[in-house]
Design an enzyme around this catalytic site. Structure first.
Site, PDB file in Angstrom:
ATOM      1  N   LYS A 182       0.273  -7.338 -19.077  1.00 24.21           N
ATOM      2  CA  LYS A 182       0.479  -7.926 -17.743  1.00 24.21           C
ATOM      3  C   LYS A 182      -0.622  -8.921 -17.419  1.00 24.21           C
ATOM      4  CE  LYS A 182       2.341  -8.672 -13.795  1.00 24.21           C
ATOM      5  NZ  LYS A 182       3.490  -9.600 -13.796  1.00 24.21           N
TER       6      LYS A 182
ATOM      7  N   HIS B 143      14.909 -37.313 -29.305  1.00 22.49           N
ATOM      8  CA  HIS B 143      13.729 -37.608 -30.136  1.00 22.49           C
ATOM      9  C   HIS B 143      13.450 -36.486 -31.114  1.00 22.49           C
ATOM     10  CE1 HIS B 143      12.936 -41.136 -27.717  1.00 22.49           C
ATOM     11  NE2 HIS B 143      13.170 -40.393 -26.659  1.00 22.49           N
TER      12      HIS B 143
ATOM     13  N   GLU C  87      10.495 -13.954 -23.468  1.00 22.24           N
ATOM     14  CA  GLU C  87       9.433 -12.920 -23.450  1.00 22.24           C
ATOM     15  C   GLU C  87      10.010 -11.518 -23.271  1.00 22.24           C
ATOM     16  OE1 GLU C  87       6.587 -12.806 -20.225  1.00 22.24           O
ATOM     17  OE2 GLU C  87       7.971 -13.805 -18.878  1.00 22.24           O
TER      18      GLU C  87
ATOM     19  N   LYS D 274      11.137 -16.744 -19.340  1.00 21.71           N
ATOM     20  CA  LYS D 274      11.721 -15.479 -18.846  1.00 21.71           C
ATOM     21  C   LYS D 274      12.654 -14.884 -19.895  1.00 21.71           C
ATOM     22  CE  LYS D 274       9.672 -14.171 -16.179  1.00 21.71           C
ATOM     23  NZ  LYS D 274       8.594 -15.040 -16.295  1.00 21.71           N
TER      24      LYS D 274
ATOM     25  N   GLU E 265      10.133 -22.342 -17.115  1.00 23.44           N
ATOM     26  CA  GLU E 265      10.040 -20.941 -16.669  1.00 23.44           C
ATOM     27  C   GLU E 265      11.278 -20.165 -17.067  1.00 23.44           C
ATOM     28  OE1 GLU E 265       7.755 -19.161 -15.935  1.00 23.44           O
ATOM     29  OE2 GLU E 265       8.656 -17.402 -15.003  1.00 23.44           O
TER      30      GLU E 265
ATOM     31  N   TRP F 282      -3.540  -1.800  -1.517  1.00 22.01           N
ATOM     32  CA  TRP F 282      -3.410  -3.011  -2.319  1.00 22.01           C
ATOM     33  C   TRP F 282      -3.911  -4.119  -1.405  1.00 22.01           C
ATOM     34  CZ3 TRP F 282      -2.128  -5.119  -6.978  1.00 22.01           C
ATOM     35  CH2 TRP F 282      -1.816  -6.453  -7.003  1.00 22.01           C
TER      36      TRP F 282
ATOM     37  N   ASN G 120       0.606  -0.209   5.913  1.00 22.97           N
ATOM     38  CA  ASN G 120       1.120  -0.995   4.798  1.00 22.97           C
ATOM     39  C   ASN G 120       1.791  -2.213   5.407  1.00 22.97           C
ATOM     40  OD1 ASN G 120       2.117  -1.959   2.409  1.00 22.97           O
ATOM     41  ND2 ASN G 120       3.899  -0.601   2.402  1.00 22.97           N
ATOM     42  N   GLY G 121       1.329  -3.402   5.007  1.00 22.59           N
ATOM     43  CA  GLY G 121       1.934  -4.636   5.534  1.00 22.59           C
ATOM     44  C   GLY G 121       0.855  -5.659   5.842  1.00 22.59           C
TER      45      GLY G 121
ATOM     46  N   ARG H  31       2.347   2.047  -7.902  1.00 24.74           N
ATOM     47  CA  ARG H  31       2.550   0.794  -7.166  1.00 24.74           C
ATOM     48  C   ARG H  31       1.371  -0.157  -7.320  1.00 24.74           C
ATOM     49  NH1 ARG H  31       5.720   2.146  -2.119  1.00 24.74           N
ATOM     50  NH2 ARG H  31       4.429   0.691  -1.002  1.00 24.74           N
TER      51      ARG H  31
ATOM     52  N   CYS I 234       0.840  -1.195   0.000  1.00 18.03           N
ATOM     53  CA  CYS I 234       0.000   0.000   0.000  1.00 18.03           C
ATOM     54  C   CYS I 234       0.879   1.251   0.000  1.00 18.03           C
ATOM     55  CB  CYS I 234      -0.856  -0.009   1.251  1.00 18.03           C
ATOM     56  SG  CYS I 234      -1.756  -1.541   1.422  1.00 18.03           S
TER      57      CYS I 234
END
Ligand code: AGP
Length: 608
Positions: A603, A504, A488, A485, A481, A75, A101-102, A27, A2
């Protein structure tokens, strides 16, 4: 994560609060609010949605007179995005306002105690507990009330607090969530991040853990949790606004990579009670867990890759059959969901169209759905039968890093829980897994601090045309992954292959100098992987190996070796992925690509 702003001085507080919050909008947030003391009472306005809504309601702050106030962009972590869950939160007579915030990890326990003492709650947030706790301990001494509350809270917090009885004073306190304070020409200001204060001052004080600040228009005093006064030195900020928004990092992606240790901790810590995994939001009794016959994990992109790891972990640890599928495939293949199948939909945004459709398809077929989601109150979170949040905070970069890492943590927690309940592992093993989880943040930090070595190696491959990632078992999931990374954000073609699959077909693509990244974290598969490395090297490949400390044999086989710290065989993805994230990042930077907003990508893919 936040956004917090507070002000006390000679100017009207509300416009300054709104301006500060606007500098923190980047943020990510879902609601906002401000509270201002008008000389008689604390007035509060808060609203779901963009800050613009709050600005319109308060006419730019003019409807909220007063020179002392706090503001917040939320958030959501606990309690869906809504007006009532937005901060600030007040105590029962409105004489104290707090922004936070937390995550207060023991908020439910504290809430139960406060309810027993007659406190009534209006929101679903953990923050409202702080407001009522302050009320409970306040006896005319704000500092004393704050320190008493600090002794009761577990978790992370940066707080801005105002007391009606002290109209000239603004309080702030910090534990684990960032907080800065400073003087302006007209007063004193607090914020959760530098961009909110740069307009007023470049000389700020970074508050350390368990420090409290009492500010007046022209003064500020710092205290420790024992109420002893302490001295602090200001720091001069050189950053421009753009750098400040990234916390001094060049890109959001790098900033978010470095947030992984805290994000991982925030995700597992509230779910570990002593030597037990407790996942209240699962809403499944031990009997329900034992009744599960199969898991069906459905997701897209990196979330799908986390799901592939989940398959190996659940099957290896809990001996539950697991099927993993791409949501875009699952939704159209008339899936067979037998009785006793638990569907797990993994999604950072909670809005991915294919994943949401897969969730709806599953529910229509009578299956229970568990969501593993980062955005509180998102569609997948709301429509799943139960949701387990990954508390990674807002993720700005299109290429996911910290959210992916938290998805892994959520899957590990679930697998340990299921394995224990189903009698597959002992209490001692649970204890070991918990210890391994607790070591991960520092191990991730260690790997992140090894970034220069990765950067140097990456600079040798900026012109690469094809890069292959190979692995077996969980190392195949890591390869998936690592390959995504790279491609992209650098636009270099890359493919991940189950190492045993090379012969193969793919091995025909290996030419002199082709880069092959081999991931070897599974001891029982080391020898197989060494032969795969030899296979590709004899055909001209340059092999980068990512392996576990102590596995020196790899040095003889590969051209370049990156070591990761030891952890149990199920958790290695959380470590091996770090050098691969850094590798993709530095190749992208070296090629001058838009790291945070790569071409053609969004996103959240909210359309098919
Ligand atoms: C990963 O870096 C990409 N941003 C993408 O693959 C992403 O993981 C995928 O679109 C799924 O998004 P979600 O987790 O928000 O559902």
């Amino acid at each position: 994560m936040c956004g917090i702003v507070g002000y006390v001085g000679e100017k009207q507080a509300a416009p300054i609060l709104l301006d500060g919050l606007s500098k923190l909008e980047y943020r990510g947030y879902d609601s906002a609010g401000i509270a201002v003391f008008d000389g008689e009472k604390i007035n509060m306005t808060k609203a779901k949605g963009r800050l613009k809504v709050l600005e319109e309601i308060t006419h730019g702050g003019s409807t909220m007179p007063g020179v002392l106030g706090v503001g917040h962009t939320r958030w959501a972590t606990h309690g869906e995005p809504s007006d009532v869950n937005a901060h600030p939160h007040l105590n029962r007579d409105g004489s104290i306002a707090v922004v936070h915030n937390g995550i207060i990890e023991n908020y439910l326990k504290l809430k139960k105690k406060l309810v027993k003492k007659g406190y009534e709650f209006v929101s679903d947030t953990d923050t409202e507990v702080i407001a009522h706790l302050l009320d409970y301990y306040y006896d005319g001494n704000p500092l004393r009330a704050i320190t008493k509350v600090m002794h009761r809270m577990e978790g992370s917090y940066a707080l801005g607090i105002i007391f009606k009885d002290f109209p000239d004073e603004l309080y702030a306190v910090r534990k684990d969530s960032p907080l800065i304070v400073g003087h302006t020409e007209t007063g004193s200001i607090i914020a959760s991040d530098v961009p909110a204060v740069l307009k007023y001052t470049r000389d700020v004080y970074f508050i350390e853990n368990e420090e409290i600040v009492r500010m007046e228009k022209d003064s500020m005093e710092f205290f420790n949790v024992d109420e002893e006064q302490i001295e602090k030195e200001p720091v001069h900020i050189e950053w421009d606004v753009d750098a400040a928004e990234k916390g001094g990092y060049e890109h959001f992606m790098l900033k978010e990579m470095y947030e992984q240790p805290k994000a991982i901790t925030d995700t597992f810590s509230p779910r570990i009670r002593g030597n037990e995994i407790v996942i209240e939001e699962l809403n499944m009794s031990d009997e329900d867990i034992r009744a599960v016959k199969k898991l069906m994990i459905v997701a897209c992109g990196s979330a799908y890759h986390a799901g592939v790891t989940g398959k190996y972990v659940f099957e290896g640890m809990a001996r539950i059959p697991v099927e993993v599928d791409l949501a875009s495939e699952f939704r159209y293949r008339d899936p067979i969901l037998e009785e006793g199948t638990l569907v797990i939909v993994i999604s950072q945004s909670g809005e991915t169209a294919d994943s949401l459709a897969a969730l709806r398809e599953s529910r229509e077929r009578g299956a229970k759905v568990l969501g593993i989601v980062n955005v509180v109150g998102s569609s997948i979170a709301r429509e799943a039968d139960n949701v387990m949040y990954t508390w990674a905070g807002p993720e700005i970069a299109v290429a996911t890093t910290k959210a992916y890492s938290c998805q892994l943590i959520a899957l590990y927690l679930l697998a340990v829980k299921f394995a224990k309940v189903r009698g597959q592992i002992s209490d001692a093993q649970v204890k070991e897994y918990i210890e391994d989880l607790k070591r991960l943040p520092d191990q991730v930090e260690l790997l992140l601090n090894n970034k220069n070595k990765i950067q140097k190696f990456a600079n040798r491959y900026l012109a690469a045309k094809d890069v292959f990632f190979i692995g077996r078992g969980i190392d195949y999931a890591i390869s998936l992954e690592g390959s995504l990374k790279l491609k992209e954000i650098s636009y270099i073609h890359s493919e991940a292959y189950a190492a045993g699959e090379l012969k193969h077909g793919t091995i025909s693509l290996i030419e002199e100098g082709t880069l092959v990244t081999a991931v070897l974290t599974q001891e029982d598969l080391f020898k197989k992987m060494i032969s795969n490395i030899v296979e590709v090297r004899t055909r001209g490949a340059f092999v980068l190996a990512v392996t576990t400390e102590g596995n020196d044999e790899v040095k003889k086989a590969a051209d370049y070796v990156i070591y990761i710290p030891r952890t149990n065989r199920f958790f290695t993805n959380s470590l091996a992925i770090i050098p691969l994230q850094l590798f993709g990042y530095y190749i992208s930077v070296g090629r001058g690509c838009d790291v945070d907003k790569p071409r053609n990508l969004a996103k959240s893919v909210t359309v098919e």
